[in-house]
Enzyme design. Structure first.
Site, PDB file in Angstrom:
ATOM      1  CG  HIS A 125      -2.032   1.089   1.479  1.00 55.50           C
ATOM      2  ND1 HIS A 125      -1.700   2.233   1.772  1.00 55.50           N
ATOM      3  CD2 HIS A 125      -3.162   0.678   1.185  1.00 55.50           C
ATOM      4  CE1 HIS A 125      -2.964   2.937   1.855  1.00 55.50           C
ATOM      5  NE2 HIS A 125      -3.914   2.258   1.611  1.00 55.50           N
ATOM      6  CG  ASP A 205       0.512  -2.323   6.063  1.00 61.51           C
ATOM      7  OD1 ASP A 205      -0.353  -2.393   6.814  1.00 61.51           O
ATOM      8  OD2 ASP A 205       0.296  -1.785   5.039  1.00 61.51           O
ATOM      9  CD  GLN A 208      -6.798  -4.443   4.001  1.00 57.32           C
ATOM     10  OE1 GLN A 208      -7.920  -5.173   4.420  1.00 57.32           O
ATOM     11  NE2 GLN A 208      -6.995  -3.156   3.712  1.00 57.32           N
ATOM     12  CE  LYS A 231      -7.110   0.066   6.026  1.00 59.93           C
ATOM     13  NZ  LYS A 231      -7.841   0.367   4.818  1.00 59.93           N
ATOM     14  CB  CYS A 368      -3.823   3.102  -1.550  1.00 64.52           C
ATOM     15  SG  CYS A 368      -4.758   4.445  -1.363  1.00 64.52           S
TER      16      CYS A 368
HETATM   17  C1  PLP Z   1      -2.507  -2.914   3.511  1.00 65.71           C
HETATM   18  C2  PLP Z   1      -2.749  -1.669   3.992  1.00 65.71           C
HETATM   19  N1  PLP Z   1      -1.874  -0.926   4.597  1.00 65.71           N
HETATM   20  C3  PLP Z   1      -1.892   0.391   5.131  1.00 65.71           C
HETATM   21  C4  PLP Z   1      -3.136   0.927   4.950  1.00 65.71           C
HETATM   22  C5  PLP Z   1      -3.334   2.319   5.712  1.00 65.71           C
HETATM   23  O1  PLP Z   1      -4.350   2.168   6.580  1.00 65.71           O
HETATM   24  P1  PLP Z   1      -4.805   3.713   7.238  1.00 65.71           P
HETATM   25  O2  PLP Z   1      -5.368   4.445   6.021  1.00 65.71           O
HETATM   26  O3  PLP Z   1      -5.874   3.245   8.204  1.00 65.71           O
HETATM   27  O4  PLP Z   1      -3.518   4.385   8.014  1.00 65.71           O
HETATM   28  C6  PLP Z   1      -4.222   0.448   4.245  1.00 65.71           C
HETATM   29  C7  PLP Z   1      -5.558   1.018   4.391  1.00 65.71           C
HETATM   30  O5  PLP Z   1      -5.788   1.465   3.382  1.00 65.71           O
HETATM   31  C8  PLP Z   1      -4.095  -1.068   3.786  1.00 65.71           C
HETATM   32  O6  PLP Z   1      -5.004  -1.557   3.225  1.00 65.71           O
END
Ligand code: PLP
Ligand code: PLP
Lengths: 410, 170, 410, 170
Positions: A125, A205, A208, A231, A368
């Site tokens: 992401h 990370d 998900q 999430k 993203c």
């Molecule tokens: C795999 C992954 N990493 C990071 C993020 C970023 O999370 P947040 O936007 O809640 O900081 C997301 C969500 O969009 C994600 O799906």
């Protein structure tokens, strides 16, 4: 699956009781953000109606109650991730904030030097890409990317190759646990072991993964692990950074302010112990408490039950869509959480728009993950992503809507 | 309360224009911009449901010529869209003409609407054209709000391009 | 005051309907965090029950609605502060986060060099002190402190002296608008003008001002202005950074991730326009919307009415307490929001504990202003801090409790 | 739900001990630690309300000698408290004795409780003393939770100091 009563689960989500475009909402955008069960909304409200107060350092009754609730939440989260202590749980505003905390403090720590390597995968992401690009910019380190296969997975050979190539220089490996774009589950345990052997720190990370898997940070041996509350059935504005105690101790603080200090004087300020050292200012108290409630909610359903159910829904969806001419599915067949696809000759945005008009919330675009889209020569996909409350009717309405949309666009 | 309004934030949505050859196929050129807008309002009111409206918009897009790949250059690309949009304008026979394309059929259909209103008009007419009709069509309700907002922004982009030709001899 | 119906206001706060230690709650800790009116709780709940979705880039209906609500909130906040555009409003997780955003990006910008001066006042909260100490540490700049008078105010002569002394080197002046410890209102307009003449940027910590004053950032000519939602009747985990457009444009981004980018590629990433450039990751969507609702709530009461009422309560409290032998009041007599005091020979913690047992929530300690406490040779004070819902009974019960506590301790 | 529990987080609360001269004024030395705890439980149950309980604790503090200012050194200061607490221990006549002081009267009273339990006992007795009574006194409910937790931490600090004297000849 027999034990999993999805209609009972659904009835706990107030938003599912309402209509969109005059039709019951089919919400298949859980990877972007989850809906919130009554059990969580109620805890938030209870907090503001009965406990609300600024925490720590307050003598008065409410301050003590709020502090206790906040710190209990931290302990519950520590147990949920199997952290070795609650001091390893840092509250952040989200996964992005947590990754930036690590990348920024690594930058300030002086541990990253010109020529060092920071590695990510092609599945990451933007939130697990851009902070590392910025760190490279500031430190002179080099960003290396583990490629993905045509199937949307990581080939261990490619990873070994990268380890060889960067031997002695690899400082950080930052990996997603589950790809938000394709649902790929990464073979983290092995990768982490290899990375550690190469002398690198590993940042995971888990944005998900936490909604779908039971995560054991000690078993994974992750050095840092981040996720977002929103999430995983909790409110927006709260997240968690887990870090190994000794590593968190070594890093300098990031944000300065109240809470994170022991003693402030103009001659010199000393910082607080973990976890407070990394929590400057009034935290998202309600968010933390509601996040613990959300994990409780998930645990009561049983994470294994939830993911069995979700996986069945994903397989059902994949099967239903394959009858459509020109379907392209991304990611491996044992994907988790998300199902990403395109229809040959049809723009994902067009199809998504029509599907939405039929009351189905899916996401379209690059999710993203522009570098991943670039790798596949596409500008985006349609992504249906699943949560504990999605049922067979959701899947069937999705398939029907996609078919109808494709018809209109052909 | 403050919650539900369609007014969207500007910057995020610098979206989604595309144009074909000028094609007064659908509406007679001699009508004024306003008259053509009125006509559209009437047309749209004939449709029973959103499916028909979308199919109408998609069909408008289909009637427009594609832009040849070699014309789809970076400088014509409008950034920040979910779909890619290329827009160019040229001046001929006393009027501004547009060419545009998009990889999205719906976007393409929407820009076709604008072409019908504006194509061949003088820069001055285009710049002073009143797009209040966007509010009146009900299209906003029947298009996704990003799309609806994209309509506004398409209008702005087309006026922008017309600016280059103000003061040109007609 | 005749027009201000405080009992109607009280009835809008659910927490005031409950008891603490068997007595109706007297909440006088508003400077730490405010209680939340039903009007705000309802908006939060409505968001999750009807709109919840991740914002921006979503095609589907909920995503659009949520985006609209979020961006409307931004516009409302821009109008509330009289910013010249909504692009100047950056959502943060709180005042502390906002100050760190500025201090960190100033650090990265290369605008701060060894020997440069960053000035704060002796009244500052740790959150407007530590980030600047950290920036000084990193950049080699020097921290200078404007002293406070015995009355707890700033003498313009002292400020002029500092300006002279630091002539040509002053880069940043960071000032609180209202002191959270003593309630002192700073003469910002003049100080900002002088600082600008000296070539410095001015960062204003408005955490304690926004609940009590109508703030006009353009009239003040503040370069940056921050505040926290939770102190102004909104939930925890949301805050605002206002910055002049041109200055925000000049600063590099801070957190990297989703939302703040225009295009990500391994060859080079480009950043989004304001305000998104500074908003990485999923924002606290509900928090932003609820913050706008909270400002609406305040505006409906009328900020002037609220502060007239609060000031009357503060004066009543000061008057009631003066009958107690050994009372020491801190701060000037035209204080706003907070009333800080000690009783000679009695520890603030002891008195606070007893007062709490009588159902009165006040705060004891250094109020995150250790350098200010050091200046006055004390380890802390008792602080009663007021909100729109406090009434004469609250004040009278406070005075009674303090008297009784003092008796027990003497 | 998960909300209301008094279990507090450890680190923030490394609070609040203080001690005077050893003063077996209140409880006869020959009682065991456990017996003294039982006695306290009885005493506390006699009080009508929290005011009396607090006044009792404050009065305990009053009966303890102050530490002379020159003994209040940095190394005896327990950091992280709302009130300042100085604690020291010494070994004499086969038992551990404590000296402590605080600028807070309530804190001082609380440490007086502990002194009564522990003063003069052998290091081994102190280290194995069961402080479960803290839960039983109801003091936790009647003290602010920070204070209540401070009781735990005071106990830990006092055991910590006693550790230094294990194996000392009695
Ligand atoms: C795999 C992954 N990493 C990071 C993020 C970023 O999370 P947040 O936007 O809640 O900081 C997301 C969500 O969009 C994600 O799906
Ligand atoms: C004057 C002042 N500045 C900054 C802050 C920090 O605000 P927050 O903790 O919400 O980030 C506070 C609140 O404690 C304050 O009173």
């Amino acid at each position: 699956m027999s034990s999993y009563d999805v209609s009972a689960v659904r009835s706990g989500f107030p938003i599912l009781q309402h209509e969109v475009h005059g039709k019951p909402l089919v919400y298949l955008d859980n990877a972007a953000t989850s809906q919130k069960p009554e059990a969580v909304l109620e805890v938030s409200r209870h907090y503001y109606e009965r406990l609300n107060s600024n925490i720590h350092r307050g003598t008065h009754h409410l301050a003590q109650e709020a502090t206790a609730a906040h710190e209990n939440a931290r302990e519950l989260i520590a147990r949920h991730l199997n952290a070795s202590s609650a001091e390893e749980i840092i509250f952040t505003s989200g996964a992005t904030d947590g990754i930036n905390l690590i990348s920024s403090t690594l930058g300030y720590s002086g541990k990253i030097s010109p020529g060092d390597v920071i590695a990510i995968s092609n599945l990451e992401h933007h939130s697990n890409t851009v902070p590392w690009q910025m760190l490279c910019d500031r430190s002179g380190a080099v960003l290396e990317v583990i490629p993905v296969t045509e199937e949307g997975a990581i080939d261990p050979v490619d990873f070994d190759h990268l380890l060889e190539k960067t031997s002695g220089r690899l400082k950080v490996l930052a990996l997603t646990h589950i790809s938000n774009a394709f649902g790929t589950i990464l073979p983290l345990a092995q990768m982490i072991e290899s990375a550690h052997r190469a002398g690198a720190l590993v940042v995971v990370d888990g944005a998900q993964a936490v909604p779908h898997l039971s995560v054991d940070v000690q078993k994974l041996d992750a050095d840092f692990y981040v996720f977002s509350g929103h999430k995983v059935y909790a409110p927006t504005g709260i997240g968690v950074l887990y870090g190994k105690h000794s590593l968190l101790e070594e890093l300098p603080p990031w944000r300065g302010g109240g809470e994170m200090i022991r003693k402030v004087s103009y001659d010199g300020t000393t910082f607080n112990d973990l976890p407070y050292k990394f929590e400057a200012g009034t935290p998202n108290i309600e968010g933390a408490i509601a996040l613990a409630a959300a994990l409780n909610f998930l645990n009561e359903l049983g994470l294994q039950n939830v993911s069995n159910h979700e996986n069945a829904m994903i397989r059902r969806a994949a099967d239903a869509l394959t009858s459509i001419r020109g379907l392209i599915l991304y990611g491996p067949s044992d994907r988790s959480g998300s199902l990403s696809f395109n229809i040959d000759g049809i723009h994902h945005y067009d199809l998504g728009t029509l599907v939405d008009k039929m009351g189905i919330a899916v996401r379209t675009g690059h999710h993203c993950c522009q570098p991943l889209m670039t790798r596949f020569g596409i500008t985006g996909t349609l992504r249906a992503s699943f949560g504990c409350f999605n049922n067979e009717e959701d899947v069937d309405r999705l398939a029907e809507a996609v078919e109808k949309g494709v018809e209109m666009l052909r | 309360m403050l919650i539900v309004s369609l007014k969207l934030w500007k910057k995020e949505w610098k979206c989604c224009a595309d144009t074909p050859q000028y094609s007064h196929v659908l509406l007679p050129l001699k009508m004024t911009i306003n008259e053509r807008q009125e006509q559209l309002l009437k047309d749209l009111s004939l449709f029973q449901d959103w499916t028909e409206r979308y199919e109408y918009v998609i069909s408008l897009g289909r009637q427009l010529n594609e832009m040849p790949p070699e014309s789809k250059t970076e400088d014509k690309l409008i950034e920040g869209c979910q779909s890619q949009v290329w827009l160019e304008a040229y001046f001929e026979d006393g009027g501004v003409h547009y060419r545009a394309d998009s990889d999205s059929q719906i976007t393409k259909g929407m820009i076709a609407l604008f072409i019908h209103f504006l194509d061949g008009e003088s820069p001055e007419n285009i710049l002073t054209a009143d797009f209040a009709f966007i509010e009146k069509t009900g299209l906003k309700e029947h298009l996704a709000p990003t799309r609806a907002n994209a309509l506004n922004l398409m209008a702005i982009q087309m006026k922008q391009r017309a600016l280059d030709f103000t003061g040109a001899p007609d």
